[in-house]
Design a protein around this motif. Structure first.
Motif, PDB file in Angstrom:
ATOM      1  N   PRO A 244       0.841  -1.202   0.000  1.00 57.40           N
ATOM      2  CA  PRO A 244       0.000   0.000   0.000  1.00 57.40           C
ATOM      3  C   PRO A 244       0.873   1.247   0.000  1.00 57.40           C
ATOM      4  O   PRO A 244       2.048   1.220   0.422  1.00 57.40           O
ATOM      5  CB  PRO A 244      -0.806  -0.120   1.299  1.00 57.40           C
ATOM      6  CG  PRO A 244      -0.774  -1.570   1.622  1.00 57.40           C
ATOM      7  CD  PRO A 244       0.542  -2.092   1.132  1.00 57.40           C
ATOM      8  N   LEU A 245       0.284   2.342  -0.468  1.00 56.18           N
ATOM      9  CA  LEU A 245       1.059   3.570  -0.666  1.00 56.18           C
ATOM     10  C   LEU A 245       1.737   4.019   0.624  1.00 56.18           C
ATOM     11  O   LEU A 245       2.937   4.341   0.620  1.00 56.18           O
ATOM     12  CB  LEU A 245       0.151   4.676  -1.203  1.00 56.18           C
ATOM     13  CG  LEU A 245       0.844   6.028  -1.433  1.00 56.18           C
ATOM     14  CD1 LEU A 245       1.978   5.880  -2.449  1.00 56.18           C
ATOM     15  CD2 LEU A 245      -0.172   7.064  -1.886  1.00 56.18           C
ATOM     16  N   GLU A 246       1.002   4.069   1.729  1.00 61.25           N
ATOM     17  CA  GLU A 246       1.574   4.569   2.985  1.00 61.25           C
ATOM     18  C   GLU A 246       2.721   3.691   3.449  1.00 61.25           C
ATOM     19  O   GLU A 246       3.796   4.175   3.802  1.00 61.25           O
ATOM     20  CB  GLU A 246       0.471   4.611   4.055  1.00 61.25           C
ATOM     21  CG  GLU A 246       0.971   5.141   5.397  1.00 61.25           C
ATOM     22  CD  GLU A 246      -0.165   5.284   6.393  1.00 61.25           C
ATOM     23  OE1 GLU A 246       0.130   5.503   7.587  1.00 61.25           O
ATOM     24  OE2 GLU A 246      -1.340   5.195   5.982  1.00 61.25           O
ATOM     25  N   GLN A 247       2.526   2.400   3.414  1.00 53.31           N
ATOM     26  CA  GLN A 247       3.572   1.473   3.831  1.00 53.31           C
ATOM     27  C   GLN A 247       4.747   1.499   2.861  1.00 53.31           C
ATOM     28  O   GLN A 247       5.911   1.382   3.271  1.00 53.31           O
ATOM     29  CB  GLN A 247       2.996   0.067   3.938  1.00 53.31           C
ATOM     30  CG  GLN A 247       3.994  -0.966   4.470  1.00 53.31           C
ATOM     31  CD  GLN A 247       3.382  -2.357   4.585  1.00 53.31           C
ATOM     32  OE1 GLN A 247       2.167  -2.519   4.402  1.00 53.31           O
ATOM     33  NE2 GLN A 247       4.213  -3.343   4.879  1.00 53.31           N
ATOM     34  N   ALA A 248       4.472   1.683   1.569  1.00 53.14           N
ATOM     35  CA  ALA A 248       5.545   1.717   0.561  1.00 53.14           C
ATOM     36  C   ALA A 248       6.455   2.919   0.768  1.00 53.14           C
ATOM     37  O   ALA A 248       7.691   2.824   0.622  1.00 53.14           O
ATOM     38  CB  ALA A 248       4.932   1.739  -0.838  1.00 53.14           C
ATOM     39  N   ILE A 249       5.850   4.066   1.104  1.00 54.68           N
ATOM     40  CA  ILE A 249       6.675   5.266   1.324  1.00 54.68           C
ATOM     41  C   ILE A 249       7.581   5.077   2.534  1.00 54.68           C
ATOM     42  O   ILE A 249       8.787   5.380   2.500  1.00 54.68           O
ATOM     43  CB  ILE A 249       5.773   6.502   1.493  1.00 54.68           C
ATOM     44  CG1 ILE A 249       5.064   6.821   0.169  1.00 54.68           C
ATOM     45  CG2 ILE A 249       6.595   7.703   1.958  1.00 54.68           C
ATOM     46  CD1 ILE A 249       4.103   7.988   0.251  1.00 54.68           C
ATOM     47  N   ILE A 250       7.030   4.576   3.636  1.00 56.46           N
ATOM     48  CA  ILE A 250       7.839   4.358   4.838  1.00 56.46           C
ATOM     49  C   ILE A 250       8.939   3.341   4.563  1.00 56.46           C
ATOM     50  O   ILE A 250      10.100   3.525   4.958  1.00 56.46           O
ATOM     51  CB  ILE A 250       6.936   3.899   5.991  1.00 56.46           C
ATOM     52  CG1 ILE A 250       5.925   4.999   6.355  1.00 56.46           C
ATOM     53  CG2 ILE A 250       7.765   3.526   7.212  1.00 56.46           C
ATOM     54  CD1 ILE A 250       4.920   4.577   7.408  1.00 56.46           C
ATOM     55  N   HIS A 251       8.569   2.265   3.851  1.00 56.61           N
ATOM     56  CA  HIS A 251       9.550   1.232   3.518  1.00 56.61           C
ATOM     57  C   HIS A 251      10.654   1.794   2.619  1.00 56.61           C
ATOM     58  O   HIS A 251      11.848   1.467   2.777  1.00 56.61           O
ATOM     59  CB  HIS A 251       8.838   0.069   2.833  1.00 56.61           C
ATOM     60  CG  HIS A 251       9.678  -1.165   2.768  1.00 56.61           C
ATOM     61  ND1 HIS A 251       9.236  -2.344   2.189  1.00 56.61           N
ATOM     62  CD2 HIS A 251      10.939  -1.437   3.197  1.00 56.61           C
ATOM     63  CE1 HIS A 251      10.187  -3.243   2.268  1.00 56.61           C
ATOM     64  NE2 HIS A 251      11.229  -2.723   2.881  1.00 56.61           N
ATOM     65  N   SER A 252      10.295   2.672   1.689  1.00 60.99           N
ATOM     66  CA  SER A 252      11.292   3.266   0.779  1.00 60.99           C
ATOM     67  C   SER A 252      12.292   4.127   1.537  1.00 60.99           C
ATOM     68  O   SER A 252      13.506   4.085   1.271  1.00 60.99           O
ATOM     69  CB  SER A 252      10.585   4.101  -0.290  1.00 60.99           C
ATOM     70  OG  SER A 252       9.710   3.314  -1.060  1.00 60.99           O
ATOM     71  N   VAL A 253      11.774   4.904   2.494  1.00 63.85           N
ATOM     72  CA  VAL A 253      12.678   5.753   3.291  1.00 63.85           C
ATOM     73  C   VAL A 253      13.643   4.892   4.082  1.00 63.85           C
ATOM     74  O   VAL A 253      14.838   5.203   4.192  1.00 63.85           O
ATOM     75  CB  VAL A 253      11.858   6.676   4.211  1.00 63.85           C
ATOM     76  CG1 VAL A 253      12.781   7.415   5.180  1.00 63.85           C
ATOM     77  CG2 VAL A 253      11.051   7.674   3.400  1.00 63.85           C
ATOM     78  N   GLN A 254      13.170   3.783   4.638  1.00 63.26           N
ATOM     79  CA  GLN A 254      14.037   2.885   5.394  1.00 63.26           C
ATOM     80  C   GLN A 254      15.114   2.263   4.508  1.00 63.26           C
ATOM     81  O   GLN A 254      16.284   2.163   4.895  1.00 63.26           O
ATOM     82  CB  GLN A 254      13.208   1.797   6.064  1.00 63.26           C
ATOM     83  CG  GLN A 254      12.299   2.305   7.178  1.00 63.26           C
ATOM     84  CD  GLN A 254      11.426   1.204   7.764  1.00 63.26           C
ATOM     85  OE1 GLN A 254      11.313   0.111   7.183  1.00 63.26           O
ATOM     86  NE2 GLN A 254      10.811   1.478   8.904  1.00 63.26           N
ATOM     87  N   VAL A 255      14.715   1.858   3.306  1.00 65.14           N
ATOM     88  CA  VAL A 255      15.696   1.265   2.379  1.00 65.14           C
ATOM     89  C   VAL A 255      16.758   2.288   1.992  1.00 65.14           C
ATOM     90  O   VAL A 255      17.970   1.980   1.955  1.00 65.14           O
ATOM     91  CB  VAL A 255      14.980   0.718   1.128  1.00 65.14           C
ATOM     92  CG1 VAL A 255      15.998   0.310   0.061  1.00 65.14           C
ATOM     93  CG2 VAL A 255      14.099  -0.471   1.493  1.00 65.14           C
ATOM     94  N   VAL A 256      16.318   3.512   1.716  1.00 67.11           N
ATOM     95  CA  VAL A 256      17.281   4.575   1.358  1.00 67.11           C
ATOM     96  C   VAL A 256      18.226   4.851   2.523  1.00 67.11           C
ATOM     97  O   VAL A 256      19.437   5.031   2.349  1.00 67.11           O
ATOM     98  CB  VAL A 256      16.530   5.849   0.934  1.00 67.11           C
ATOM     99  CG1 VAL A 256      17.519   7.015   0.772  1.00 67.11           C
ATOM    100  CG2 VAL A 256      15.780   5.630  -0.363  1.00 67.11           C
ATOM    101  N   GLY A 257      17.671   4.880   3.763  1.00 64.05           N
ATOM    102  CA  GLY A 257      18.505   5.150   4.930  1.00 64.05           C
ATOM    103  C   GLY A 257      19.561   4.079   5.134  1.00 64.05           C
ATOM    104  O   GLY A 257      20.742   4.392   5.343  1.00 64.05           O
ATOM    105  N   TRP A 258      19.164   2.804   5.091  1.00 59.57           N
ATOM    106  CA  TRP A 258      20.134   1.728   5.278  1.00 59.57           C
ATOM    107  C   TRP A 258      21.147   1.652   4.134  1.00 59.57           C
ATOM    108  O   TRP A 258      22.336   1.402   4.359  1.00 59.57           O
ATOM    109  CB  TRP A 258      19.407   0.394   5.426  1.00 59.57           C
ATOM    110  CG  TRP A 258      18.810   0.195   6.786  1.00 59.57           C
ATOM    111  CD1 TRP A 258      17.499   0.218   7.123  1.00 59.57           C
ATOM    112  CD2 TRP A 258      19.544  -0.041   7.981  1.00 59.57           C
ATOM    113  NE1 TRP A 258      17.346   0.015   8.469  1.00 59.57           N
ATOM    114  CE2 TRP A 258      18.589  -0.163   9.030  1.00 59.57           C
ATOM    115  CE3 TRP A 258      20.894  -0.186   8.298  1.00 59.57           C
ATOM    116  CZ2 TRP A 258      18.957  -0.392  10.356  1.00 59.57           C
ATOM    117  CZ3 TRP A 258      21.247  -0.432   9.621  1.00 59.57           C
ATOM    118  CH2 TRP A 258      20.290  -0.527  10.628  1.00 59.57           C
ATOM    119  N   SER A 259      20.684   1.907   2.917  1.00 59.29           N
ATOM    120  CA  SER A 259      21.616   1.901   1.771  1.00 59.29           C
ATOM    121  C   SER A 259      22.653   3.008   1.914  1.00 59.29           C
ATOM    122  O   SER A 259      23.854   2.803   1.671  1.00 59.29           O
ATOM    123  CB  SER A 259      20.835   2.067   0.466  1.00 59.29           C
ATOM    124  OG  SER A 259      19.905   1.025   0.293  1.00 59.29           O
TER     125      SER A 259
END
Length: 378
Positions: free
Chosen positions: A179-194
């Protein structure tokens, strides 16, 4: 081994003055790689810590701007209000991360070399506009090192980025089905860890660059033995300058001494090699004071000034030598010479009385009492 312009090898460690002068000019060890590492780590940490709140604020902005009521669409003035409100939300969302980045941008440079503000570094240097100097810098060993360092950094970041992306491929594919809300949060986490892992890759470059910068800074500050000697002379004073200062001080002291001779009560001579001028002030009640003293040519000048000002000359070689060696200018005579000088002053008083027609001429002084410890052989 570094060489100076004079051809001498720079083999000596820099002095504290050399280090301080270098800091005042803004010439301290700095590592761009360490600064980049600090900012990258701070940015990654900020995304991991505040990424969830940032994603929620982004969703709020999207809901606010993609679900507008009909009356808002028909009212041009409402768009300004929505724009200002969205900007306020965005500013509050990124403020924590920007604060962390600002702190890292400040702490990164001062962690190597400390806090330093040098106004001379801001002054324009027209030598940098010289094409010949620019070409020389482009093809120098320093430029080659920077090129190799940049290429190594590119390879390390590329390898780390490919490794991170390959390990996160499943997460990236999963984002498309969330879902959009979960996808945005997940994307920020992936960018942060990367970003964090890529920043950790920069640790290798920073770990190599910091010692290199320290070594180059130390090498630049190395001094020749002649430079250390010159600096020591500048700090302690060059011998020729100190000699000139002492000469001027002696001349000033002699001028003051000569100006004080007319006030003397008596000038005691050797008769030719030494001359001392004494002054006694009965109102103060202290011991007689030495106004002037000199030997050879200076003694001759003292006698000439005394004669020109009607100061009595008294020949007493032993007493003249004793006062000359035991008493400094403008100082009282030692207690051991009180009796001998008292007899001299009494003799001077009698001579003045005789010249004024108020008494007979006194007999010449003989065998003045001078202690053995104050006697000086001729």
């Amino acid at each position: 081994m570094a060489e100076s312009e004079s051809g001498q090898d720079k083999t000596e460690d820099p002095t504290e003055k050399r280090k301080q002068d270098s800091r005042e000019k803004g010439e301290v060890a700095r590592s761009k790689e360490l600064n980049t590492l600090a900012v990258m780590l701070a940015g990654a940490g900020g995304l991991l810590i505040y990424g969830g709140a940032l994603a929620q604020d982004l969703l709020e902005i999207m809901r606010l701007n993609f679900s507008l009521p009909r009356e808002v669409l028909l009212n041009n003035g409402s768009m300004i209000q929505y724009l200002l409100h969205s900007g306020k939300i965005a500013l509050m969302a990124v403020q924590p991360i920007l604060t962390v980045l600002l702190i890292a941008a400040v702490l990164g440079p001062i962690s190597l070399g400390g806090w330093l503000f040098a106004g001379s570094s801001l002054a324009p240097k027209f030598s940098r506009m010289n094409p010949a100097s620019g070409l020389k810098r482009m093809f120098s060993s320093t430029a080659l090192i920077e090129l190799l360092k940049a290429f190594a950094k590119f390879l390390i970041v590329l390898c780390v980025a490919l490794s991170v992306l390959s390990s996160d491929i499943d997460d990236l594919l999963r984002i498309a089905h969330e879902p959009l809300e979960q996808a945005i949060i997940h994307s920020v986490q992936v960018v942060g860890w990367s970003t964090l892992w890529i920043a950790c890759g920069l640790l290798v470059i920073a770990a190599v660059d910091v010692p290199v910068q320290l070594y180059q800074s130390h090498k630049k500050l190395l001094m020749t033995k002649q430079e250390i000697r010159d600096e020591h002379k500048d700090q302690e004073g060059r011998p020729e300058v100190k000699q000139r200062i002492r000469q001027l001080q002696r001349e000033m002291s002699q001028r003051r001494m000569m100006a004080a001779i007319p006030e003397a009560d008596v000038v005691i001579t050797n008769p030719t090699h030494y001359a001392v001028a004494l002054k006694y002030d009965p109102e103060k009640g202290n011991a007689p004071v030495l106004l002037a003293k000199g030997s050879d040519f200076l003694a001759l000048k003292i006698r000439e000034v005394a004669v020109a000002n009607n100061v009595l000359l008294l020949e007493s070689p032993a007493l003249a030598r004793s006062i000359y060696y035991s008493t400094e200018l403008e100082q009282e005579i030692p207690a051991g010479l009180y009796l001998a000088v008292a007899q001299v002053l009494a003799y001077v008083y009698q001579i003045r009385q005789h010249r004024a027609g108020k008494g007979k001429r006194p007999d010449p002084l003989k065998d003045l009492p001078i202690p053995l410890d104050l006697r000086r052989d001729s």
